[in-house]
Design an enzyme around this catalytic site. Structure first.
Site, PDB file in Angstrom:
ATOM      1  CG  HIS A   1      45.560  36.740  40.855  1.00 27.54           C
ATOM      2  ND1 HIS A   1      46.114  37.317  41.969  1.00 27.54           N
ATOM      3  CD2 HIS A   1      44.251  37.036  40.905  1.00 27.54           C
ATOM      4  CE1 HIS A   1      45.172  37.949  42.642  1.00 27.54           C
ATOM      5  NE2 HIS A   1      44.030  37.792  42.022  1.00 27.54           N
TER       6      HIS A   1
ATOM      7  CG  HIS B   1      40.998  40.143  47.932  1.00 25.52           C
ATOM      8  ND1 HIS B   1      39.728  40.026  47.475  1.00 25.52           N
ATOM      9  CD2 HIS B   1      41.786  40.374  46.837  1.00 25.52           C
ATOM     10  CE1 HIS B   1      39.725  40.183  46.148  1.00 25.52           C
ATOM     11  NE2 HIS B   1      40.961  40.370  45.742  1.00 25.52           N
TER      12      HIS B   1
ATOM     13  CG  ASP C   1      44.041  41.234  42.781  1.00 20.74           C
ATOM     14  OD1 ASP C   1      43.544  40.936  43.876  1.00 20.74           O
ATOM     15  OD2 ASP C   1      43.373  41.317  41.732  1.00 20.74           O
TER      16      ASP C   1
ATOM     17  CG  HIS D   1      40.893  44.775  42.964  1.00 20.85           C
ATOM     18  ND1 HIS D   1      40.468  44.550  44.258  1.00 20.85           N
ATOM     19  CD2 HIS D   1      41.116  43.542  42.434  1.00 20.85           C
ATOM     20  CE1 HIS D   1      40.420  43.261  44.491  1.00 20.85           C
ATOM     21  NE2 HIS D   1      40.805  42.613  43.396  1.00 20.85           N
TER      22      HIS D   1
HETATM   23 ZN   LIG Z   1      41.505  40.637  43.685  1.00 21.43          ZN
END
Ligand SMILES: [Zn+2]
Length: 295
Positions: A265, A81, A242, A238
């Site tokens: 991710h 973040h 990311d 969000h």
């Molecule tokens: Zn995150």
């Protein structure tokens, strides 16, 4: 993000204090200005030699619960973040100092970092900014997840998520990124998770600092947080946050269009590796060279 000719750093150091979401430990973090062509590096001030590790995809050692980087015995966890905030504000050079192995989670988004850095100011530096220019599309797909990148003279991310839970469902968002759209539309979107998974992580000694102050939690009835969501589609926002953090690990910004479908991710990192290896698909250049202008 944004199209800047010159490299940028912070005008002044900016400090934060908070808790690591997995370690539960209190950590002090200072983001300092750095010289041109330095990149983003993390320094562990709690270790005797104060070692540094570069925020680069080839230093990533784990992406299972958070993005963890390591080099020369210097391990730093949960960088995603802050990396997103730095990339969202087009900051190329910074030294991030911390006195623990895990960054503070703050409110589970990048808003605290983003606002504080913008308030202190951003300085232009005397060196050209390089960009990845996409020469031909790159696509990676596996088990319903996909990441693609296409040529474009803007910075665009589109993302689709599809969860069977009714509180999330299918959400799609496309955004053209610049400093303002990053702060107002993306930076404030918080991490989310299912309550039973968070409880399981805590049972195994992880997510020790996880709470409703730094994540959106969902149970079988819906969103648990009393204050509700910041946007009805906070979840897909969000995922874009990311993605910005993950792609910033390429070291220089991408000029192009990124399309994500159900990625996270792990899969984003798979994509970064294959994109970088596929050297026919990109080149690096300055904005002046793209515009063919004398500047
Ligand atoms: Zn995150």
């Amino acid at each position: 993000m944004g199209l800047y000719k010159w490299q940028r750093t912070l005008a002044k150091p900016v400090s934060f204090k908070g808790q690591g979401v997995h370690s539960g430990k209190t950590v002090h973090l200072t983001v300092n200005p750095a010289p041109t062509n330095f990149g983003i590096k993390f320094r562990r001030t709690d270790l005797p030699a104060k070692p540094m590790v570069t925020g680069h995809f080839n230093r990533v050692i784990d992406t299972s619960l958070a993005t963890v980087i390591g080099e020369n015995g210097c391990i730093v966890s949960t960088i995603e973040h802050l990396m997103a905030a730095l990339s969202g504000l087009s900051i190329d050079n910074a030294v991030v100092e911390l006195d623990e192995y895990e960054l503070p989670i703050m409110d589970g988004s990048a808003l605290v970092f983003t606002r504080a850095i913008r308030e202190k100011g951003i300085a232009e530096q005397n060196a050209r900014r390089l960009y990845f220019i996409i020469q031909e599309p790159v696509h990676l797909e596996n088990g319903g997840k996909s990441v693609s990148i296409y040529p474009d003279n803007r910075q665009i991310i589109s993302c689709t998520i599809d969860f069977s839970h009714a509180a999330i469902g299918r959400q799609t968002l496309e955004i053209e990124l610049n400093e303002d759209s990053f702060e107002s539309e993306i930076a404030g979107a918080r991490t989310f998770g299912f309550l039973h998974e968070m409880e399981l992580l805590q049972f195994y000694g992880l997510a020790r600092g996880g709470s409703l102050d730094n994540a959106v939690a969902i149970d079988e009835k819906g969103v648990v947080n009393q204050e509700g969501l910041r946007w009805p589609d906070e979840f897909v926002r969000h995922k874009i946050l990311d993605c910005i953090g993950d792609f910033s690990l390429l070291g220089i910004p991408v000029l192009g269009r990124i399309d994500l479908c159900k990625s996270g991710h792990n899969f984003n990192h798979e994509f970064l590796k294959s994109f970088f290896k596929n050297k026919r698909s990109w080149k690096t250049t300055t904005l002046c060279q793209i515009a063919n202008a004398v500047c």
